[in-house]
Design an enzyme around this catalytic site. Structure first.
Site, mmCIF file in Angstrom:
data_model
loop_
_atom_site.group_PDB
_atom_site.id
_atom_site.type_symbol
_atom_site.label_atom_id
_atom_site.label_comp_id
_atom_site.label_asym_id
_atom_site.label_seq_id
_atom_site.Cartn_x
_atom_site.Cartn_y
_atom_site.Cartn_z
ATOM 1 N N GLU A 167 46.583 32.933 36.269
ATOM 2 C CA GLU A 167 45.322 33.331 35.631
ATOM 3 C C GLU A 167 45.376 32.939 34.161
ATOM 4 O O GLU A 167 46.373 33.202 33.479
ATOM 5 C CB GLU A 167 45.092 34.834 35.762
ATOM 6 N N GLU A 181 38.752 37.467 26.465
ATOM 7 C CA GLU A 181 38.447 38.826 26.886
ATOM 8 C C GLU A 181 38.207 39.652 25.634
ATOM 9 O O GLU A 181 38.836 39.443 24.596
ATOM 10 C CB GLU A 181 39.593 39.446 27.681
#
Length: 283
Positions: free
Chosen positions: A161, A166
């Site tokens: 990932e 974020e």
């Protein structure tokens, strides 16, 4: 939306604009970056008529309210209530209120959207970038990221990932870029935070990018390089999980183990606005 080269490598560039722009109207990208050595391979500019859903040839909606491994509170839908083209941007909206959907905790209190290029565009390496204005408030968790295209076969985190961007709403100036793989996932991932100067991230568009190649992944905000990761950062005996195709994701989560629940100061609806997503290959 443009398909220029369905290549194996990608790149991108970002800029920001004044926070006074109305929702869905991103304004000009004032970036002065020259992408020397990079060639645009793929992009979605979100230039469909207002009220359109996302292009189904490019994006798939992922649906559900099972918490997504993080005890998140939203149910992801496939309607234009939660993801729509408006003013030359993708507007992803998290809404609160009574819902007919069921979540892991009972009747869902929030709806939102999660979009993936899985099975449609899956690059290996490149510069991948998006120009985004994030939502605001405690409990909001917007993300622009990539997952290994082999996830259905090997599972997570073995698939790898790459979190390009974020943000958690109670940290309005902070961006996180991270890598997750087998033996270095969740809170043990290779995570770097970067404090963006100036106004909160929710008040302007910013460009979030990774430059991804064999043996290195570099993280950028508005062309500021703030983290470089290599196989030397992976724990001993663990594999570098980033040498195969990945697909792109955009989502707005509500609540969960990291941001916590929204509080009385978090007003809904909340939107993440995406001016464009672009992928570049080495010239």
């Amino acid at each position: 939306m443009k398909y220029l080269l369905h290549g194996l490598v990608l790149a991108t560039v970002c800029g920001c604009t004044a926070s006074s722009r109305p929702t869905g109207a991103p304004g000009p990208d004032t970036s002065t970056t020259r992408l020397a050595g990079w060639q645009l391979a793929w992009s979605d500019e979100f230039e469909l008529p207002d009220g359109s859903p996302v292009d189904p040839a490019t994006w798939t909606h992922e649906l559900g309210g099972d918490g997504w491994g993080n005890e998140e509170l939203q149910y992801y839908t496939d309607g234009t209530d939660n993801a729509v083209i408006r003013g030359g941007a993708l507007v992803m909206t998290a809404k609160s209120g009574a819902s007919t959907h069921s979540c892991w905790y009972g009747a869902c209190r929030y709806t939102s959207a999660r979009l993936v290029t899985k099975g449609k565009f899956e690059p290996r390496y490149g510069r991948i970038e998006a120009r985004i204005r994030v939502p605001a408030g405690k409990g909001m968790w917007p993300a622009f990221w990539l997952l290994g295209a082999n996830m259905d076969n090997v599972g997570w985190p073995q698939c790898g990932e790459i979190d390009v961007m974020e943000n958690v709403g109670h940290e309005p100036h902070e961006v996180y870029g991270s890598l997750h793989g087998d033996g270095y996932s969740n809170e043990n991932g290779l995570i770097t935070g970067y404090t963006v100067p100036g106004a909160p991230l929710s008040e302007a568009y910013h460009r979030y990018a990774v430059e991804w190649e064999a043996g290195a992944i570099r993280f950028y905000v508005d062309d500021v390089l703030y983290s470089t990761r290599t196989p030397a950062d992976v724990p001993p005996g663990r594999a570098w999980a980033f040498d195969h195709p990945f697909y792109i994701l955009l989502n707005v989560a509500v609540g969960g183990t990291w941001p916590g629940d929204p509080d009385e100061a978090t007003h809904f609806p909340q939107t993440m606005q995406v001016d464009w997503v672009r992928a570049y290959v080495k010239s």
